[in-house]
Scaffold this motif. Sequence first.
Motif, mmCIF file in Angstrom:
data_model
loop_
_atom_site.group_PDB
_atom_site.id
_atom_site.type_symbol
_atom_site.label_atom_id
_atom_site.label_comp_id
_atom_site.label_asym_id
_atom_site.label_seq_id
_atom_site.Cartn_x
_atom_site.Cartn_y
_atom_site.Cartn_z
ATOM 1 N N MET A 7 -1.254 -11.124 14.165
ATOM 2 C CA MET A 7 -1.847 -9.846 13.774
ATOM 3 C C MET A 7 -3.038 -9.483 14.637
ATOM 4 S SD MET A 7 -1.812 -9.532 9.653
ATOM 5 C CE MET A 7 -0.317 -9.786 8.710
ATOM 6 N N GLU A 8 -3.321 -8.203 14.607
ATOM 7 C CA GLU A 8 -4.539 -7.657 15.202
ATOM 8 C C GLU A 8 -5.238 -6.817 14.138
ATOM 9 O OE1 GLU A 8 -5.472 -4.135 18.363
ATOM 10 O OE2 GLU A 8 -4.298 -5.820 19.134
ATOM 11 N N VAL A 9 -6.543 -6.951 14.044
ATOM 12 C CA VAL A 9 -7.328 -6.210 13.054
ATOM 13 C C VAL A 9 -8.332 -5.329 13.795
ATOM 14 C CG1 VAL A 9 -8.780 -6.381 11.011
ATOM 15 C CG2 VAL A 9 -7.108 -8.173 11.496
ATOM 16 N N ARG A 10 -8.363 -4.045 13.474
ATOM 17 C CA ARG A 10 -9.319 -3.132 14.116
ATOM 18 C C ARG A 10 -9.458 -1.877 13.270
ATOM 19 N NH1 ARG A 10 -4.669 -1.872 17.310
ATOM 20 N NH2 ARG A 10 -4.200 0.372 17.239
ATOM 21 N N ASP A 11 -10.504 -1.115 13.549
ATOM 22 C CA ASP A 11 -10.724 0.174 12.900
ATOM 23 C C ASP A 11 -9.985 1.251 13.687
ATOM 24 O OD1 ASP A 11 -12.295 -1.129 11.133
ATOM 25 O OD2 ASP A 11 -14.193 -0.489 12.000
ATOM 26 N N ASP A 12 -9.291 2.122 12.973
ATOM 27 C CA ASP A 12 -8.517 3.159 13.639
ATOM 28 C C ASP A 12 -8.301 4.325 12.678
ATOM 29 O OD1 ASP A 12 -6.950 4.529 15.487
ATOM 30 O OD2 ASP A 12 -5.970 2.688 16.176
ATOM 31 N N ARG A 26 -10.414 3.746 9.037
ATOM 32 C CA ARG A 26 -10.565 2.557 8.204
ATOM 33 C C ARG A 26 -10.123 1.319 8.977
ATOM 34 N NH1 ARG A 26 -5.648 0.679 6.617
ATOM 35 N NH2 ARG A 26 -3.899 2.132 6.341
ATOM 36 N N THR A 27 -10.363 0.175 8.369
ATOM 37 C CA THR A 27 -9.903 -1.086 8.937
ATOM 38 C C THR A 27 -8.417 -1.257 8.659
ATOM 39 O OG1 THR A 27 -12.062 -2.102 8.601
ATOM 40 C CG2 THR A 27 -10.204 -3.578 8.955
ATOM 41 N N ALA A 28 -7.660 -1.590 9.676
ATOM 42 C CA ALA A 28 -6.211 -1.702 9.547
ATOM 43 C C ALA A 28 -5.735 -3.001 10.183
ATOM 44 C CB ALA A 28 -5.519 -0.508 10.203
ATOM 45 N N HIS A 29 -4.582 -3.471 9.716
ATOM 46 C CA HIS A 29 -3.938 -4.672 10.242
ATOM 47 C C HIS A 29 -2.629 -4.275 10.907
ATOM 48 C CE1 HIS A 29 -6.695 -6.138 7.167
ATOM 49 N NE2 HIS A 29 -6.635 -7.337 7.720
ATOM 50 N N PHE A 30 -2.357 -4.859 12.068
ATOM 51 C CA PHE A 30 -1.165 -4.513 12.829
ATOM 52 C C PHE A 30 -0.458 -5.787 13.281
ATOM 53 C CE2 PHE A 30 -4.456 -1.317 13.699
ATOM 54 C CZ PHE A 30 -3.841 -0.183 13.193
ATOM 55 N N LEU A 31 0.878 -5.700 13.352
ATOM 56 C CA LEU A 31 1.666 -6.799 13.893
ATOM 57 C C LEU A 31 1.749 -6.667 15.406
ATOM 58 C CD1 LEU A 31 4.645 -7.068 11.357
ATOM 59 C CD2 LEU A 31 2.515 -8.375 11.406
ATOM 60 N N PRO A 33 3.448 -7.776 19.242
ATOM 61 C CA PRO A 33 2.630 -7.136 20.274
ATOM 62 C C PRO A 33 2.569 -5.614 20.122
ATOM 63 C CG PRO A 33 4.782 -7.656 21.164
ATOM 64 C CD PRO A 33 4.774 -8.198 19.761
ATOM 65 N N ILE A 34 1.434 -5.059 20.569
ATOM 66 C CA ILE A 34 1.164 -3.632 20.465
ATOM 67 C C ILE A 34 1.135 -3.034 21.870
ATOM 68 C CG2 ILE A 34 -0.490 -1.904 19.692
ATOM 69 C CD1 ILE A 34 -1.472 -3.981 17.640
ATOM 70 N N ALA A 35 1.730 -1.869 22.017
ATOM 71 C CA ALA A 35 1.773 -1.206 23.317
ATOM 72 C C ALA A 35 0.379 -0.735 23.714
ATOM 73 C CB ALA A 35 2.740 -0.026 23.284
ATOM 74 N N ASN A 36 0.070 -0.817 24.991
ATOM 75 C CA ASN A 36 -1.220 -0.357 25.496
ATOM 76 C C ASN A 36 -1.294 1.161 25.600
ATOM 77 O OD1 ASN A 36 -2.201 -3.016 25.852
ATOM 78 N ND2 ASN A 36 -1.138 -3.173 27.814
ATOM 79 N N SER A 37 -0.151 1.796 25.730
ATOM 80 C CA SER A 37 -0.126 3.246 25.922
ATOM 81 C C SER A 37 1.102 3.811 25.224
ATOM 82 C CB SER A 37 -0.102 3.595 27.413
ATOM 83 O OG SER A 37 0.170 4.973 27.613
ATOM 84 N N ILE A 38 0.999 5.054 24.804
ATOM 85 C CA ILE A 38 2.156 5.716 24.209
ATOM 86 C C ILE A 38 3.176 6.109 25.261
ATOM 87 C CG2 ILE A 38 0.791 6.601 22.298
ATOM 88 C CD1 ILE A 38 0.813 9.332 23.624
ATOM 89 N N GLN A 39 2.838 5.916 26.523
ATOM 90 C CA GLN A 39 3.778 6.236 27.587
ATOM 91 C C GLN A 39 4.754 5.100 27.857
ATOM 92 O OE1 GLN A 39 3.796 9.305 28.511
ATOM 93 N NE2 GLN A 39 1.931 9.700 27.330
ATOM 94 N N GLU A 40 4.512 3.928 27.251
ATOM 95 C CA GLU A 40 5.475 2.841 27.409
ATOM 96 C C GLU A 40 6.806 3.246 26.790
ATOM 97 O OE1 GLU A 40 4.345 -1.024 26.192
ATOM 98 O OE2 GLU A 40 2.393 -0.977 27.183
ATOM 99 N N PRO A 41 7.924 2.828 27.405
ATOM 100 C CA PRO A 41 9.223 3.230 26.848
ATOM 101 C C PRO A 41 9.436 2.637 25.469
ATOM 102 C CG PRO A 41 9.502 1.557 28.552
ATOM 103 C CD PRO A 41 8.058 1.977 28.598
#
Length: 706
Positions: A7-12, A26-31, A33-41
């Motif tokens: 997981m990754e935890v950050r405010d978003d 708010r503080t959110a939890h994410f699984l 891997p996360i893409a660095n950009s919305i331009q990734e396919p």
Amino acid sequence: MMNEPIMEVRDDFMLSPAGDSKPTFRTAHFLKPIANSIQEPAFNCNPFSSSSVFDPNQWPLKFHFNGWRHPHTKWLRWVDQLQLRYETIWKKVGIFEAIMSTKCRIKKNHDLLYGIVEKWCCETNTFVFPFGEATITLEDVMVLGGYPVLGDPVFISLEDQDMREVEKKLILARQQLTNRKEGGMARKPLWMDIFIGKGSEIEHEAFLATWLSAFVFPHKVLVKSCLFPIAIHLARGNPIALAPAVLASIYRDLTLFKKTIVDLSKFPAGSYRYPLEITLPSPFYLVQIWVWERYKSLQPQPMLINHGDPLLFRWDKVKALKIDNVKLTLDSASDDFLWRPYVRFADKCGMFYPNDEILVPFKKDLDDQMLSFVICLRVSELVGFDSIEKYLPHRVAMQFGIDQDVPSCVPRFNDTKEIAWKNYCRPIFDKHLYFPSRFFEADVTSRYSRWWKQLVSGPNDFVKKIVQQKRSASSRKRRAHVGKANRSGNEVGVPPGFPPNLADSLTFAKFCDDGSKPKTRKVDEFYADVHHENSVHNCLSQCCSGSSEYHGNILPLKRPISADNIEPSIEILEDVFEGANGSKEAMMSSDRICLSETQGESKSFSMRKKVSLSNKVTAGQHDLQFHSDMIAQAKGKETVEEKESDHEVVVLLKEQYLKNQEELARLAKQQEEMLRLMDLREKRDEELRQLLTSVLRNQQPPPSSS
């Protein structure tokens, strides 16, 4: 991926999955891997363009669902006899509910199966709906099927001499059946006859081999000798991870099902250049139950079950609803879809669904329920008997009560089944494990909302609008739609960016030489998304740096999710600057200078604006002009085309499309130029953000002496 935390935890900034709420910081939890950009396919292929309009009545195609077994009376009697003696062992290895669920009879709904399979994406092993991705996960296989995710792999061998002796006895019994003149094969009824009530010393192993061959890794008629080692291990209380192998077989069959109907839809009806029969050996009934658990509009009236019964008994012998258009129902269910249906039955599921979200320090002797939930959250490889399938829960995080961000691509570790299994059972590197409240409803990030909207809306919206206008009143009557508007302003059953009839877009998909749809997009929407992501989200993340640190030692962890959370605006910044001894005036002056260089006029800096007004007007004028030209030309032919067939409309649209290729190329060059200007704007915005951050830090009150 091998050594990173789950997981990754950050405010978003978070939005509801339907996109009908205001952003909440708010503080959110994410699984990961996360893409660095919305331009990734997002996909290697476009899952929406591959959707087929498949009518099974047009082809003599027959699917054999070998895993859709109806329990035999002889089998039910055998289960009742051995339960009294071996229930403790079955519970120890985690197969008790799976065995008891074999008493259920699930009635098949072919229309529902065809409808849901058309949504399957073979690249990601997910169903792709207009409102997001979802899939059958390890959690579903555990809860609905009763199969464990922990234990040894299904390809485990027999090292102990006593185990090998038992295997020899099972093989000998099977050979005796195959040598009989009347049968010649180890059919299940004959196999049960030589063990039920005969007092055999290997009766338990024979029972488990029958269960595995009939319900878990099914063969149509035979008891499979390759399953004897698993049966022997289970009979001795050695856990086997059946869930990943079962899920791998379901993924494989969904892909085979989808590719078959897509390939068949390319041929004219009555053609014989395709297979007439397809065999699906997995427990495919779990796919239908998965849909029933999540779609209330497709859900028949479930049965009431006793306290100790498995959850699958809710659907025992229920009669499926008759749905006129399953595909339309699936597409229009953004508010109807249940992301976490099992939390309502936390006492029956055997999964860890706490009332309050908690953080627990990771330790090797973690409770099996907690560890099983964590395994369900982790990207991995699923090792089956016939295939190795990728498992991507980070694409469907909301099914676990986890917030969703843009998913990244995942490398494969499937060179051999041993390598894939090591990936599945790799060590956990999280210092703390997060478990969401069973009452929590997950959200999506603002950039995910833009990313998915861009993906779903797709190209050529202007062509779709023309096609809609071309349809006469009589042609629309043949494609009935529900006219009730939802809160998003769209017709019920019509997702944002989709035409009222899918056949319209599929017809136009033939226009390109390579078979793909021509790609275009509204210029002002594209630049608005890019600027909003880089200018608003990054600025607030930097101004609020430090709030995303992981403070995880206090239980339970509460997240601010009320409507009073921070929403960035220039009014808030102005309030902060009021007592800054002139710094407010200096900042606003600098702001005006920065914006005037790109807009040509003096404006106050507003983080609510997605892009400068001049850029939007410039891009919007060309875009609207192009749209108006197309619509005007189309309306000019309307009186003639009302009398023409749908095929003639398509030919005219194709000709019109070819005439506007030059205009599309011009717009593409303009987009490149606008992107260059946006890069210059981002550099100036970065300088402004740094200046704003500096002022904010200088105005923080001194720490209290207490």
